[in-house]
Design an enzyme around this catalytic site. Structure first.
Site, PDB file in Angstrom:
ATOM      1  N   ARG A  93      60.946  29.961  44.424  1.00 35.85           N
ATOM      2  CA  ARG A  93      59.890  29.951  44.769  1.00 35.85           C
ATOM      3  C   ARG A  93      59.424  30.235  46.146  1.00 35.85           C
ATOM      4  O   ARG A  93      60.247  30.409  46.969  1.00 35.85           O
ATOM      5  CB  ARG A  93      59.036  28.438  44.533  1.00 35.85           C
ATOM      6  N   LYS A 120      60.305  21.841  44.437  1.00 36.10           N
ATOM      7  CA  LYS A 120      58.973  21.449  43.742  1.00 36.10           C
ATOM      8  C   LYS A 120      59.441  20.139  42.990  1.00 36.10           C
ATOM      9  O   LYS A 120      58.694  19.090  42.727  1.00 36.10           O
ATOM     10  CB  LYS A 120      58.448  22.451  42.817  1.00 36.10           C
ATOM     11  N   HIS A 174      54.679  34.908  43.023  1.00 38.40           N
ATOM     12  CA  HIS A 174      55.509  33.896  41.859  1.00 38.40           C
ATOM     13  C   HIS A 174      56.015  34.583  40.840  1.00 38.40           C
ATOM     14  O   HIS A 174      56.936  34.333  40.065  1.00 38.40           O
ATOM     15  CB  HIS A 174      54.431  32.922  41.396  1.00 38.40           C
ATOM     16  N   ARG A 177      59.596  35.296  40.533  1.00 38.33           N
ATOM     17  CA  ARG A 177      60.621  34.392  39.756  1.00 38.33           C
ATOM     18  C   ARG A 177      60.624  34.580  38.241  1.00 38.33           C
ATOM     19  O   ARG A 177      61.457  34.391  37.795  1.00 38.33           O
ATOM     20  CB  ARG A 177      59.800  32.828  40.129  1.00 38.33           C
ATOM     21  N   HIS A 200      63.862  23.668  36.929  1.00 36.09           N
ATOM     22  CA  HIS A 200      63.005  23.166  35.899  1.00 36.09           C
ATOM     23  C   HIS A 200      63.506  21.736  35.439  1.00 36.09           C
ATOM     24  O   HIS A 200      64.694  21.818  35.236  1.00 36.09           O
ATOM     25  CB  HIS A 200      62.797  23.946  34.627  1.00 36.09           C
ATOM     26  N   TYR A 209      60.248  31.663  27.994  1.00 36.62           N
ATOM     27  CA  TYR A 209      61.199  33.057  28.049  1.00 36.62           C
ATOM     28  C   TYR A 209      61.889  33.206  27.050  1.00 36.62           C
ATOM     29  O   TYR A 209      62.528  34.395  26.703  1.00 36.62           O
ATOM     30  CB  TYR A 209      62.229  32.986  29.347  1.00 36.62           C
TER      31      TYR A 209
END
Length: 243
Positions: A93, A120, A174, A177, A200, A209
């Site tokens: 990120r 994050k 972004h 990514r 994640h 995806y």
């Protein structure tokens, strides 16, 4: 005669809350032509900045003024190319990238560490560095001073100008990514590995995806057919006796 059931009206079963199925968000990534345009725009930008520095120093020499640091002929004009290429090759990120310290990077082992306090997810993770990412960091290390890798707070203005020069529409920083993750999935990397690389905490985030790997999903289902065939061919046929 049975009543006709309207399929567009769904009534929840008593006692069970109704939860609508979340639709998959279409992720934005670069096709091959767009990636070439982005890379060319980066190279052109660097070349323009390097030429401007050389011209400016020529002007300063003629007037006996202090020279600005020289820029290598085949190097970076500033931090932007290094930031963008590293994003494309690591999936970090923007905040994670711009918070990197040189102590987070092991160029010998080719590993980058995202610290928990900058992630994050608040979880530390390690990202292997491929050849391009390693080369970018080695080259940028010659320009970088101090403990911070990039030493900038944001790249919004430069990024906006870059995407305009490359002719890219609706492509945010972004989305680099998403580009990283999409390329991995299309190359056959399993979704759980992609999840770990992206950081994640929930696989649901990575499932966006999954539609990019139809061939691999089809291959997985095809294994069932092969298993059934092997079971059928290897089955023992018991003899039958007539009375």
């Amino acid at each position: 005669m049975n009543e006709v059931v309207k399929c567009d009206v769904v009534k929840p079963i008593s006692g069970f809350p109704f939860r609508p199925v979340e639709s998959r968000r279409v992720v934005r990534f670069l096709n091959q032509a767009e990636e070439r345009k982005l890379r060319k725009a980066l190279a052109d930008r660097d070349a323009t900045m390097i030429a401007a520095r050389e011209s400016g120093n020529g002007w300063r020499i003629a007037r006996g003024k202090r020279l600005l640091p020289e820029l290598e002929a085949a190097g970076f004009g500033d931090h932007l190319t290094a930031v963008v290429l590293l994003a494309m090759n690591t999936g970090l990120r923007r905040g994670e990238l711009l918070s990197l310290c040189w102590s987070d990077i092991d160029l010998e082992a080719r590993v980058l560490t995202v610290r928990a306090e900058t992630a994050k997810s608040a979880r530390q993770r390690h990202i292997p560095l491929n050849e391009e990412a390693t080369n970018v960091l080695r080259a940028w290390s010659k320009r970088s001073n101090g403990p911070d890798v990039f030493g900038v707070a944001d790249v919004k203005t430069a990024w906006t100008a870059l995407t305009h020069a490359a002719g890219l529409e609706n492509f945010r920083f972004h989305d680099l990514r998403h580009h990283f993750a999409s390329k991995l999935v299309m190359a056959g990397v399993d979704l759980n590995t992609v999840r770990e690389l992206l950081g994640h905490s929930d696989i649901k985030m990575t499932l966006r995806y999954s539609h990019l790997a139809p061939d691999h999903l089809a291959a997985a289902v095809a294994k069932l057919t092969r298993t059934l065939l092997r079971g059928h061919l290897g089955a023992t046929v018991l003899p039958t006796f007539s009375r």
